[in-house]
Design a protein around this motif. Structure first.
Motif, PDB file in Angstrom:
ATOM      1  N   THR A 148     -10.853   5.131  -5.608  1.00  0.00           N
ATOM      2  CA  THR A 148     -10.048   6.170  -5.577  1.00  0.00           C
ATOM      3  C   THR A 148      -8.748   6.093  -6.152  1.00  0.00           C
ATOM      4  O   THR A 148      -8.302   7.103  -7.108  1.00  0.00           O
TER       5      THR A 148
ATOM      6  N   THR B 265      -7.269   3.282   1.779  1.00  0.00           N
ATOM      7  CA  THR B 265      -8.006   3.972   0.661  1.00  0.00           C
ATOM      8  C   THR B 265      -8.786   2.870  -0.253  1.00  0.00           C
ATOM      9  O   THR B 265      -8.617   1.798   0.094  1.00  0.00           O
ATOM     10  N   ASN B 266      -9.584   3.377  -1.009  1.00  0.00           N
ATOM     11  CA  ASN B 266     -10.352   2.245  -1.511  1.00  0.00           C
ATOM     12  C   ASN B 266     -10.063   2.120  -3.063  1.00  0.00           C
ATOM     13  O   ASN B 266      -9.308   2.818  -3.682  1.00  0.00           O
TER      14      ASN B 266
ATOM     15  N   GLU C  58       0.811  -1.288  -0.081  1.00  0.00           N
ATOM     16  CA  GLU C  58       0.000   0.004   0.083  1.00  0.00           C
ATOM     17  C   GLU C  58       0.848   1.244   0.091  1.00  0.00           C
ATOM     18  O   GLU C  58       0.508   2.140  -0.658  1.00  0.00           O
TER      19      GLU C  58
END
Length: 108
Positions: A56, A52-53, A11
């Protein structure tokens, strides 16, 4: 040697790459957010690797002109020819006819 990353490390790596790409294109965060249709906090979280998703990430990549990253993450699945052989029907044959009186196990 194959290096393995934890999900948190991945990530952070992806977020850092998005940030580098944004800076390479000489965009500030506010401009990118307006183009991508995402909030400033969502972009900050993405770039800092703080959760985050997927939407996004996709919107940010599209606004940066790098939606081809999605293809690199999820390549098109192809059929493995070896799997096709496994599904081939098993060939069936008739059993041999045994002649009476000619059997090897028959007493003489």
């Amino acid at each position: 040697m194959v290096s393995t990353f934890t999900p948190d490390e991945l990530e952070s790596l992806i977020g850092g790459n998005v940030k580098s790409l944004r800076l390479l294109k000489n965009l500030d965060r506010v401009s990118l957010c307006e183009q991508a249709g995402i909030s400033l906090n969502a972009l900050k979280n993405l770039e800092n690797g703080q959760g985050t998703n997927l939407m996004t990430l996709i919107r940010a990549l599209k606004a940066l002109g790098n939606e081809d990253w999605v293809n690199a993450i999820s390549p098109k699945v192809t059929i493995n020819p070896l799997h096709m052989v496994r599904n081939k029907p098993i060939r069936q044959r008739a059993s041999r006819k045994v002649k009476l009186g000619n059997s090897k196990n028959e007493p003489k």
